[in-house]
Design a protein around this motif. Structure first.
Motif, mmCIF file in Angstrom:
data_model
loop_
_atom_site.group_PDB
_atom_site.id
_atom_site.type_symbol
_atom_site.label_atom_id
_atom_site.label_comp_id
_atom_site.label_asym_id
_atom_site.label_seq_id
_atom_site.Cartn_x
_atom_site.Cartn_y
_atom_site.Cartn_z
ATOM 1 N N THR A 7 48.577 57.190 37.849
ATOM 2 C CA THR A 7 48.447 55.760 38.122
ATOM 3 C C THR A 7 48.283 54.999 36.820
ATOM 4 N N VAL A 8 48.896 53.823 36.737
ATOM 5 C CA VAL A 8 48.831 52.972 35.545
ATOM 6 C C VAL A 8 48.165 51.655 35.897
ATOM 7 N N LEU A 9 47.111 51.312 35.150
ATOM 8 C CA LEU A 9 46.444 50.020 35.273
ATOM 9 C C LEU A 9 46.711 49.212 34.012
ATOM 10 N N VAL A 10 46.808 47.902 34.154
ATOM 11 C CA VAL A 10 46.788 47.018 32.991
ATOM 12 C C VAL A 10 45.601 46.095 33.167
ATOM 13 N N VAL A 11 44.685 46.137 32.208
ATOM 14 C CA VAL A 11 43.469 45.320 32.259
ATOM 15 C C VAL A 11 43.424 44.501 30.975
ATOM 16 N N SER A 12 43.552 43.201 31.102
ATOM 17 C CA SER A 12 43.785 42.327 29.946
ATOM 18 C C SER A 12 42.874 41.104 29.964
ATOM 19 N N ALA A 13 42.675 40.535 28.784
ATOM 20 C CA ALA A 13 41.972 39.262 28.681
ATOM 21 C C ALA A 13 42.866 38.094 29.070
ATOM 22 N N LYS A 14 44.173 38.313 29.079
ATOM 23 C CA LYS A 14 45.116 37.262 29.451
ATOM 24 C C LYS A 14 44.974 36.956 30.937
ATOM 25 N N ASN A 15 45.280 35.719 31.351
ATOM 26 C CA ASN A 15 45.145 35.367 32.755
ATOM 27 C C ASN A 15 46.219 36.086 33.578
ATOM 28 N N PRO A 16 45.907 36.436 34.841
ATOM 29 C CA PRO A 16 46.809 37.291 35.623
ATOM 30 C C PRO A 16 48.255 36.815 35.736
ATOM 31 N N PRO A 17 48.535 35.510 35.952
ATOM 32 C CA PRO A 17 49.947 35.117 36.032
ATOM 33 C C PRO A 17 50.721 35.434 34.747
ATOM 34 N N ALA A 18 50.087 35.252 33.601
ATOM 35 C CA ALA A 18 50.758 35.544 32.334
ATOM 36 C C ALA A 18 50.919 37.048 32.142
ATOM 37 N N VAL A 19 49.936 37.828 32.588
ATOM 38 C CA VAL A 19 50.062 39.284 32.498
ATOM 39 C C VAL A 19 51.267 39.742 33.307
ATOM 40 N N ARG A 20 51.355 39.287 34.534
ATOM 41 C CA ARG A 20 52.448 39.717 35.406
ATOM 42 C C ARG A 20 53.804 39.247 34.885
#
Length: 205
Positions: free
Chosen positions: A102-115
């Protein structure tokens, strides 16, 4: 061999993607609109930290929230296309999926920009979490049972350690190996291509 127990989290900016031109361009835009000039040398060390904190280095407190809104709008409209995947990112994510992991992406960027960023570069994780930095990233890592967390920032190493996951530092961002090791990195690589043949270490190290 399938390994459903392999759960690898990743930071986004300067870990999976090279977003320095995207971030710096949008930062300069909103700062210039408020009469402030910033150089790449000033902005580069800030990549990966929370947006409000970064803007607060240059603007009065009363301007930060509005500037952040302008930054996010500009980033989604104009900056995503400047982002490129870092070497080995897509191959590493694919390799994890091929093992049943499984791959997670956990970022400080806001979710719409991450996606939007991940869609642009063609990387498809199983879970996306945004608006978290440093130690706060440990909560979703624990929730999803992360066995490792890969990042370019000292805060990423702190999050991995707090989540009792293997802390993997990659030196594609502002932090060098010494900084990442001091922050608790268990493993340090120069780029993600080095991790493809070492997936076992992300579960057992």
């Amino acid at each position: 061999m399938k390994d459903a127990g392999l759960v690898v989290g990743f930071d986004l900016d300067m870990t999976l993607v090279d977003s320095r031109h995207s971030i710096a361009g949008s930062m300069r835009k909103v700062l210039q609109e408020r009469g402030v000039a910033a150089t790449d040398e000033q902005l580069w060390p800030l990549i990966g930290a929370p947006l409000l904190d970064n803007l607060g280095h240059f603007l009065p407190a009363g301007q930060v929230v509005a500037a952040a809104a302008d930054y996010r709008a500009h980033y989604l409209q104009h900056a995503i296309e400047l982002t490129v995947p870092l070497p080995g990112a897509a191959a590493l994510v694919a390799a994890i999926h091929e093992t049943g992991g499984t791959v997670l992406v956990v970022s400080a960027k806001n979710p719409p920009a991450v996606r939007a960023t991940l869609e642009h570069v063609g990387i498809v994780p199983d879970v996306v979490v945004g608006d978290l930095f440093g130690h706060d990233k440990s909560a979703p890592l624990r929730e999803h049972g992360a066995t490792a967390y890969v990042g370019d920032h000292a805060g990423d190493m702190h999050a991995a350690r707090a989540a009792e996951a293997v802390a993997v530092g990659v030196t594609t961002g502002p932090a060098d190996a010494v900084t990442l090791r001091a922050a608790g990195a268990d493993l340090i690589v120069g780029e993600l291509t080095e991790l493809v043949p070492r997936l076992g270490e992300l579960r057992t190290r």
